[in-house]
Design a protein around this motif. Sequence first.
Motif, PDB file in Angstrom:
ATOM      1  N   GLN A 146     -29.432  -3.151 -22.905  1.00  0.00           N
ATOM      2  CA  GLN A 146     -28.497  -3.821 -24.093  1.00  0.00           C
ATOM      3  C   GLN A 146     -28.972  -2.720 -25.306  1.00  0.00           C
ATOM      4  O   GLN A 146     -28.691  -3.139 -26.107  1.00  0.00           O
ATOM      5  CB  GLN A 146     -28.760  -5.058 -24.151  1.00  0.00           C
ATOM      6  N   LYS A 147     -29.751  -1.652 -25.007  1.00  0.00           N
ATOM      7  CA  LYS A 147     -30.124  -0.938 -26.224  1.00  0.00           C
ATOM      8  C   LYS A 147     -30.582  -1.771 -27.572  1.00  0.00           C
ATOM      9  O   LYS A 147     -30.240  -1.385 -28.551  1.00  0.00           O
ATOM     10  CB  LYS A 147     -29.083   0.044 -26.541  1.00  0.00           C
ATOM     11  N   GLY A 148     -31.562  -2.702 -26.943  1.00  0.00           N
ATOM     12  CA  GLY A 148     -32.319  -3.567 -28.219  1.00  0.00           C
ATOM     13  C   GLY A 148     -33.867  -3.449 -28.144  1.00  0.00           C
ATOM     14  O   GLY A 148     -34.413  -2.732 -27.164  1.00  0.00           O
ATOM     15  N   ASP A 149     -34.281  -4.352 -28.843  1.00  0.00           N
ATOM     16  CA  ASP A 149     -35.672  -4.220 -28.896  1.00  0.00           C
ATOM     17  C   ASP A 149     -36.169  -5.325 -27.924  1.00  0.00           C
ATOM     18  O   ASP A 149     -35.674  -6.371 -27.692  1.00  0.00           O
ATOM     19  CB  ASP A 149     -36.281  -4.623 -30.398  1.00  0.00           C
ATOM     20  N   GLU A 150     -37.386  -5.096 -27.309  1.00  0.00           N
ATOM     21  CA  GLU A 150     -37.733  -6.073 -26.059  1.00  0.00           C
ATOM     22  C   GLU A 150     -38.085  -7.240 -26.926  1.00  0.00           C
ATOM     23  O   GLU A 150     -38.036  -8.411 -26.070  1.00  0.00           O
ATOM     24  CB  GLU A 150     -39.093  -5.578 -25.688  1.00  0.00           C
ATOM     25  N   SER A 151     -38.342  -7.505 -27.824  1.00  0.00           N
ATOM     26  CA  SER A 151     -38.779  -8.728 -28.414  1.00  0.00           C
ATOM     27  C   SER A 151     -37.416  -9.637 -28.698  1.00  0.00           C
ATOM     28  O   SER A 151     -37.620 -10.841 -28.717  1.00  0.00           O
ATOM     29  CB  SER A 151     -39.489  -8.654 -30.108  1.00  0.00           C
ATOM     30  N   ASN A 152     -36.375  -9.066 -28.789  1.00  0.00           N
ATOM     31  CA  ASN A 152     -34.964  -9.815 -28.753  1.00  0.00           C
ATOM     32  C   ASN A 152     -34.775 -10.422 -27.531  1.00  0.00           C
ATOM     33  O   ASN A 152     -34.008 -11.314 -27.388  1.00  0.00           O
ATOM     34  CB  ASN A 152     -33.985  -8.995 -28.880  1.00  0.00           C
ATOM     35  N   PHE A 153     -35.500 -10.289 -26.432  1.00  0.00           N
ATOM     36  CA  PHE A 153     -35.400 -10.852 -25.193  1.00  0.00           C
ATOM     37  C   PHE A 153     -36.594 -11.686 -24.659  1.00  0.00           C
ATOM     38  O   PHE A 153     -36.380 -12.306 -23.411  1.00  0.00           O
ATOM     39  CB  PHE A 153     -35.130  -9.823 -24.124  1.00  0.00           C
ATOM     40  N   ASP A 154     -37.297 -12.124 -25.515  1.00  0.00           N
ATOM     41  CA  ASP A 154     -38.418 -13.159 -25.253  1.00  0.00           C
ATOM     42  C   ASP A 154     -38.213 -14.254 -24.979  1.00  0.00           C
ATOM     43  O   ASP A 154     -38.453 -14.742 -23.596  1.00  0.00           O
ATOM     44  CB  ASP A 154     -39.327 -13.327 -26.348  1.00  0.00           C
ATOM     45  N   ARG A 155     -37.125 -14.942 -25.349  1.00  0.00           N
ATOM     46  CA  ARG A 155     -36.728 -16.345 -25.144  1.00  0.00           C
ATOM     47  C   ARG A 155     -35.762 -16.137 -23.705  1.00  0.00           C
ATOM     48  O   ARG A 155     -36.022 -17.094 -22.753  1.00  0.00           O
ATOM     49  CB  ARG A 155     -35.942 -16.808 -26.081  1.00  0.00           C
ATOM     50  N   PRO A 156     -34.865 -15.451 -23.820  1.00  0.00           N
ATOM     51  CA  PRO A 156     -34.101 -15.578 -22.252  1.00  0.00           C
ATOM     52  C   PRO A 156     -34.853 -15.074 -21.140  1.00  0.00           C
ATOM     53  O   PRO A 156     -34.702 -15.393 -19.869  1.00  0.00           O
ATOM     54  CB  PRO A 156     -32.760 -14.501 -22.579  1.00  0.00           C
TER      55      PRO A 156
END
Length: 118
Positions: free
Chosen positions: A61-71
């Motif tokens: 998703q071309k994002g930062d790893e921390s953006n995916f902590d919850r999901p």
Amino acid sequence: MRFRSLLAAGLIALGATSALAGASSSQLETYQPDPALLTAPKSELEGRVRRACAVVQARLQKGDESNFDRPCGCYARATLKSLDASEVEAYRTTGYFNDSARAKALGAIDSCKLQRPV
């Protein structure tokens, strides 16, 4: 090198066999699961799956790893909760989900609103 190992483990853990289709057979043959998996508590397995998920999702998703902590936490909990003892043992031994566990992991990806690896 650690990032590559984590990414490879993440792709395998997420059941992304199609993503590994482009890897050479020598790369796949040299993959060695972490021996610590054999004795790691289930909470550590969950943490490993969560971290691998975050790496893969950030790339997809071309994002930062921390953006995916919850999901990815949702994904790791749901996946490991759904696995039976033989599926957990197979993961410990190989470092990746077998076919039956992969099906459950894909269901967790969907329920946690993550992008499926291609």
